[in-house]
Motif scaffolding. Structure first.
Motif, short mmCIF file in Angstrom:
data_model
loop_
_atom_site.label_atom_id
_atom_site.label_comp_id
_atom_site.label_asym_id
_atom_site.label_seq_id
_atom_site.Cartn_x
_atom_site.Cartn_y
_atom_site.Cartn_z
N ASP A 3 2.92 10.85 7.97
CA ASP A 3 2.05 11.10 9.12
C ASP A 3 0.70 10.40 9.03
N GLU A 4 0.49 9.57 8.00
CA GLU A 4 -0.76 8.81 7.91
C GLU A 4 -0.68 7.60 8.84
N PRO A 5 -1.72 7.33 9.66
CA PRO A 5 -1.68 6.18 10.56
C PRO A 5 -1.53 4.87 9.78
N VAL A 6 -0.60 4.02 10.22
CA VAL A 6 -0.37 2.77 9.50
C VAL A 6 -0.60 1.55 10.39
N VAL A 7 -0.43 1.69 11.70
CA VAL A 7 -0.61 0.55 12.59
C VAL A 7 -1.10 1.03 13.95
N ASP A 46 0.84 -1.21 0.00
CA ASP A 46 0.00 0.00 0.00
C ASP A 46 0.87 1.25 0.00
N THR A 47 0.39 2.28 -0.66
CA THR A 47 1.04 3.60 -0.65
C THR A 47 0.55 4.38 0.56
N GLY A 96 5.64 6.94 0.99
CA GLY A 96 6.22 5.88 0.19
C GLY A 96 5.31 4.67 0.14
N VAL A 97 5.90 3.48 0.01
CA VAL A 97 5.16 2.23 -0.07
C VAL A 97 5.52 1.36 1.13
N LEU A 98 4.51 0.81 1.79
CA LEU A 98 4.76 -0.10 2.91
C LEU A 98 5.34 -1.40 2.33
N SER A 99 6.65 -1.52 2.37
CA SER A 99 7.32 -2.63 1.71
C SER A 99 7.41 -3.88 2.57
N GLY A 115 9.43 1.98 1.78
CA GLY A 115 10.37 2.24 0.71
C GLY A 115 9.72 3.05 -0.38
N GLY A 116 10.49 3.31 -1.43
CA GLY A 116 9.94 4.05 -2.56
C GLY A 116 10.31 5.50 -2.53
#
Length: 514
Positions: free
Chosen positions: A32-36, A27-28, A53-56, A76-77
């Motif tokens: 500062d966007e919540p990811v977990v 996912d892109t 970036g991309v959650l690699s 990454g990305g």
């Protein structure tokens, strides 16, 4: 490649459970966007992306227990190395984290949201204390409009723009998370005096029921993080009856534990034979909900008593020399430094000298280890209308007497106004509390965990004492040192108080570093 790691979760929190990944690999994500989502035994915390970036890679899976700074995943990305993303041209950054504005300029008549600001890294929610204005009132930009209470302090949220308060979304007493909408302002001078547009009661009722149904359906379908799911399944709880406090109404680990505690209490109440119905309060009694600050004070004091092997030793000090020095130099001191010369500065300096000689009083226990502090961050207990707070004078050993008095005076004013920052009340190595300002003659202060010592000052009282072979009337003060007997022996505690007594009765020792 940018790493996503577990952030600091609070002074006493050392680990958390992975509640739910809000993004999946590939996912892109924006900066500062919540990811977990992490869950502790107290709160649920969303970890933001440190870069765009991309959650690699996801390193820690849902349900895993992770420690502070543990690796959660990698991004990454393109843009991942910068760690920041410039705001879009059409967006306006929130003012002090208190509002979201939809356009660069808030034109007349535009609706601007008032949102709950961040009050510190470990603070994720707050209670609405009181609204300082009502719907229809005109406010100017930066005017305080609503008071929030966290477990640390009270915070006033300023108006993001000038205009009329159109709607109050979160009423007094409600619990809100960081970023939640508190109210709406119709901006511009033209909005002044405009009548608020109220929602019809029947419309509110019609929309509320479907939302409740959706929430219950989501919970019954198993839309739960692993940690609360385990608690609910193992104890046979009804997920649909649990009110979620997480973002989007999700049930957190703390919600599940609270529900389990309530069920246990209900079962115990049924088993117990109640001789009479619960007492109802009459006109001569009043029930008031404890503020978050008062709840935290109560919890931390009880934890302190249960954790440390607390003991208190006493001594008294002749304040003649300090009072003489203060009387002789107070006018010159205030003229030069712009601050009054008080007693607390002398006590801070005397305590630092004693801490150097008895370092275990400036240490703390961490598991089976002792952490000796080579810095002196002195907490000064300050009483406010809402409770006791302890701001910290950082690196007090490096500061002059004048600077210490300035810091203490500034902290005292801002504590009473509710303007202290969370980081200003964390990380102290030793605490001083002055019950003498309220008339206390003698007391046994409770440790401010995880510290191993706290010094209690008391009122100055003239008493007859033996000076040589004569009886003289001297201004005397009782001193109390409460200490953690697990790390501080009686000899060290007594030596500590004796050194403070010697330094105060002969202040020249402080000047000569003796």
């Amino acid at each position: 490649m940018v790493e996503i790691r577990v952030p600091t979760l609070g002074e006493s929190v050392t680990e958390a459970t992975i509640g739910q990944w809000l993004k999946k690999e590939g996912d892109t994500v924006a900066a500062d966007e919540p990811v977990v989502e992490l869950e502790t035994d107290k709160v649920s915390v969303e970890v933001p992306a440190p870069a765009a970036g991309v959650l690699s890679k996801i390193t820690a899976q849902e349900g895993d227990t992770v420690e502070l700074n543990a690796l959660l995943g990698e991004i990454g990305g393109e843009g991942a190395s910068s760690g920041a993303v410039a705001p879009k041209a059409e967006e306006k950054p929130a003012s002090n984290g208190a509002a979201a504005v939809k356009e660069t300029e808030a034109g007349a008549g535009q609706e601007v949201e008032i949102t709950a600001p961040s009050s510190g890294e470990s603070v994720t929610e707050a209670d609405i204390g009181e609204w300082l204005v009502k719907v229809g009132d005109y406010v100017k930009v930066d005017d305080p409009i609503v008071s929030l209470e966290t477990d640390k302090a009270a915070v006033d949220v300023p108006a993001p723009v000038s205009g009329t308060l159109k709607e109050i979304v979160a009423e007094a007493g409600a619990t809100v998370a960081v970023g939640d909408v508190l109210g709406i302002i119709t901006s511009g001078e033209a909005a002044e005096g405009r009548a608020p547009s109220a929602k019809p009661a029947d419309q509110t009722q019609e929309t509320a029921a479907p939302q409740t149904e959706v929430h219950q359906n989501q919970q019954s379908q198993g839309a739960l993080s692993p940690a609360p799911r385990r608690i609910i399944e193992q104890n046979g709880l009804d997920a649909g009856s649990i009110q979620g406090t997480g973002r989007g109404g999700r049930i957190t680990k703390g919600d599940a534990l609270n529900a389990l505690n309530q069920v246990s209490q209900q079962q115990e109440a049924k088993q117990a034979k109640a001789p009479s119905a619960p007492k109802e309060l009459g006109e001569r009694e009043e029930r008031v909900k404890m503020s978050r600050l008062r709840q935290t004070i109560a919890r931390r004091l009880k934890e302190s008593q249960e954790t440390a092997a607390q003991l208190t030793t006493f001594n008294d000090v002749d304040m003649t020399a300090v009072m003489a020095a203060r009387s002789q130099y107070k006018d010159l001191f205030e003229k030069k430094h712009g601050v009054k010369l008080g007693f607390m500065g002398f006590f801070v300096k005397a305590a630092i000298q004693a801490l150097r000689e008895v370092p275990e009083v400036n240490a703390e226990i961490d598991g089976q280890d002792i952490i000796y502090k080579n810095h002196y961050d002195i907490g000064i207990a300050v009483g406010t209308e809402k409770g006791l707070v302890v701001p910290v004078v950082r690196d007090a050993d490096m500061k002059s007497l004048a600077q210490i008095e300035k810091d203490i005076g500034d902290y005292g004013r801002r504590a009473r106004d509710g303007d202290l920052k969370l980081e200003e009340m964390q990380g102290g190595t030793f605490t001083i509390t002055n019950g003498g300002v309220y008339g206390s003659l003698m007391s046994t202060p409770i440790l401010n965990m995880p510290q191993s010592g706290i010094l209690g000052m008391h009122r100055i009282e003239k008493r007859p004492i033996a000076v040589g072979d004569k009886i003289e009337i001297r201004p005397m003060m009782y001193l109390a040192l409460s200490y953690d007997h697990r790390i501080v022996d009686g000899k060290g505690a007594v030596t500590f108080l004796v050194r403070i007594k010697e330094n105060l009765e002969d202040p020249q020792r402080l000047l000569l570093d003796l």
